[in-house]
Write a protein that holds these residues in place. Sequence first.
Motif, short mmCIF file in Angstrom:
data_model
loop_
_atom_site.label_atom_id
_atom_site.label_comp_id
_atom_site.label_asym_id
_atom_site.label_seq_id
_atom_site.Cartn_x
_atom_site.Cartn_y
_atom_site.Cartn_z
N LYS A 1 73.58 48.80 76.69
CA LYS A 1 72.83 48.23 75.57
C LYS A 1 72.49 49.31 74.55
CE LYS A 1 70.51 44.54 78.06
NZ LYS A 1 69.36 44.42 78.95
N VAL A 2 72.16 50.50 75.05
CA VAL A 2 71.83 51.59 74.14
C VAL A 2 73.05 51.96 73.30
CG1 VAL A 2 71.12 54.02 74.01
CG2 VAL A 2 70.06 52.50 75.69
N ASN B 1 70.67 49.93 81.56
CA ASN B 1 70.51 49.69 80.13
C ASN B 1 71.39 50.56 79.24
OD1 ASN B 1 68.79 47.49 80.07
ND2 ASN B 1 66.97 48.77 80.36
N LEU C 1 64.54 55.06 80.55
CA LEU C 1 65.78 54.34 80.32
C LEU C 1 66.54 54.28 81.63
CD1 LEU C 1 67.90 53.38 78.30
CD2 LEU C 1 68.51 55.77 77.99
N SER D 1 59.33 50.52 70.47
CA SER D 1 60.41 50.47 71.43
C SER D 1 61.39 49.39 71.02
CB SER D 1 59.79 50.14 72.80
OG SER D 1 60.55 50.70 73.80
N VAL D 2 62.64 49.78 70.75
CA VAL D 2 63.63 48.77 70.37
C VAL D 2 64.33 48.20 71.60
CG1 VAL D 2 64.02 49.50 68.00
CG2 VAL D 2 65.32 50.60 69.81
N LEU D 3 64.36 49.01 72.65
CA LEU D 3 64.87 48.60 73.97
C LEU D 3 64.00 49.38 74.95
CD1 LEU D 3 68.73 49.25 73.52
CD2 LEU D 3 67.69 47.02 73.93
N PRO D 4 63.92 48.98 76.22
CA PRO D 4 63.10 49.78 77.13
C PRO D 4 63.59 51.23 77.16
CG PRO D 4 63.80 47.73 78.17
CD PRO D 4 64.53 47.82 76.86
N TYR E 1 73.56 49.50 70.70
CA TYR E 1 72.55 49.72 69.64
C TYR E 1 72.98 50.85 68.71
CZ TYR E 1 68.09 50.32 67.29
OH TYR E 1 67.12 50.41 66.33
#
Length: 330
Positions: A138-139, A135, A131, A91-94, A142
């Motif tokens: 942030k995605v 967030n 997700l 997992s790079v982000l939740p 990314y």
Amino acid sequence: MFEYESSWQKELAKTITDPKVLLTLLDINTEQSEGDFAARQLFPVRVPRPFIAKMEKGNINDPLLKQVMASALEFEEKAGFVADPLAEHESVLPGVLHKYKSRVLLMVKTGCAVNCRYCFRRHFPYQENSLNKQNWPKVITYLQNNPDINEVVLSGGDPLMASDKHLSELIALIETVDHIKRIRFHTRLPVVIPQRITSELTQTLLNSRLKTIMVLHINHANEIDELLAQYLSKWRNHKITLLNQSVLLKGINDSVETLVELSERLFEVGILPYYIHLLDKVAGAAHFYRADEELVSIQQGLLAELPGFLVPKWAREEAGLLSKSPVVLS
Ligand SMILES: *Cc1c(COP(=O)(O)O)cnc(C)c1O
Ligand code: SF4
């Protein structure tokens, strides 16, 4: 058999969750053990009515019923079958998995319309790792910072559990990232509630500059009835690429004949077979498992009987590799 709801949300609300009701609807009076009913405590039973309508009445061994009916066999412990067979979640982000170079997977929703007994998610059906909207920025950042990514895979759970509005907002954001070319859905929802193929969603996909791929999850030819074929034609007419992935399941689709019929039926409704996954060794699903040695003749039979484009790629998931692992048996 049923008077269907026209809206998928209303149909979803009528999902059958009691295994006794499920058997009654199918006129099955075969004696069941208490353990069969108790297994719903390990993983809840969830079966939408349009899926039940495709099952054969009176047949406890129906291949669709076996995928969703709780069974006392789920209590059996077997060496090597564990709660979390894919422990390595990168997992790079939740809610965001980036395992493979060019594509990133977003867990849009953790829930599903149907609970498949063999699913690796069975031990954390309520885990909130999806997700959330906060967030999203942030995605997008990314994605912007990772020019190698050209495809976004929407998964879950089932991404089509999200509303059309939620999906169209998310897609609009993804579209702002120039190097993203494709959006892909991994979903079983239309198979169990065809009404999920709404005009609004279709329109969103059509209006997008991104190419859309729908990867459905169908394990047996009987899952494709007229109702599903009709709804799927909405997507076919708009040239959305339709692919299928299956899981190889003992007692359900583990024969050449069944898998040939599945590929043929998929093609009739405009879907190409993509993957057939060997079962993840998840606790409670050992009764669906067949060892590689037992599958050699099935893999060879498919190659012999089908045109190459109707043979799914055999694959399994292994930790730490650059792609899913191809499985070539001999
Ligand atoms: C399966 C999977 C994909 C997609 O892999 P393909 O081989 O392109 O279908 C992408 N990300 C993750 C994390 C996956 O598990
Ligand atoms: S639809 Fe897919 S993710 Fe959901 S329970 Fe079935 S196999 Fe698991």
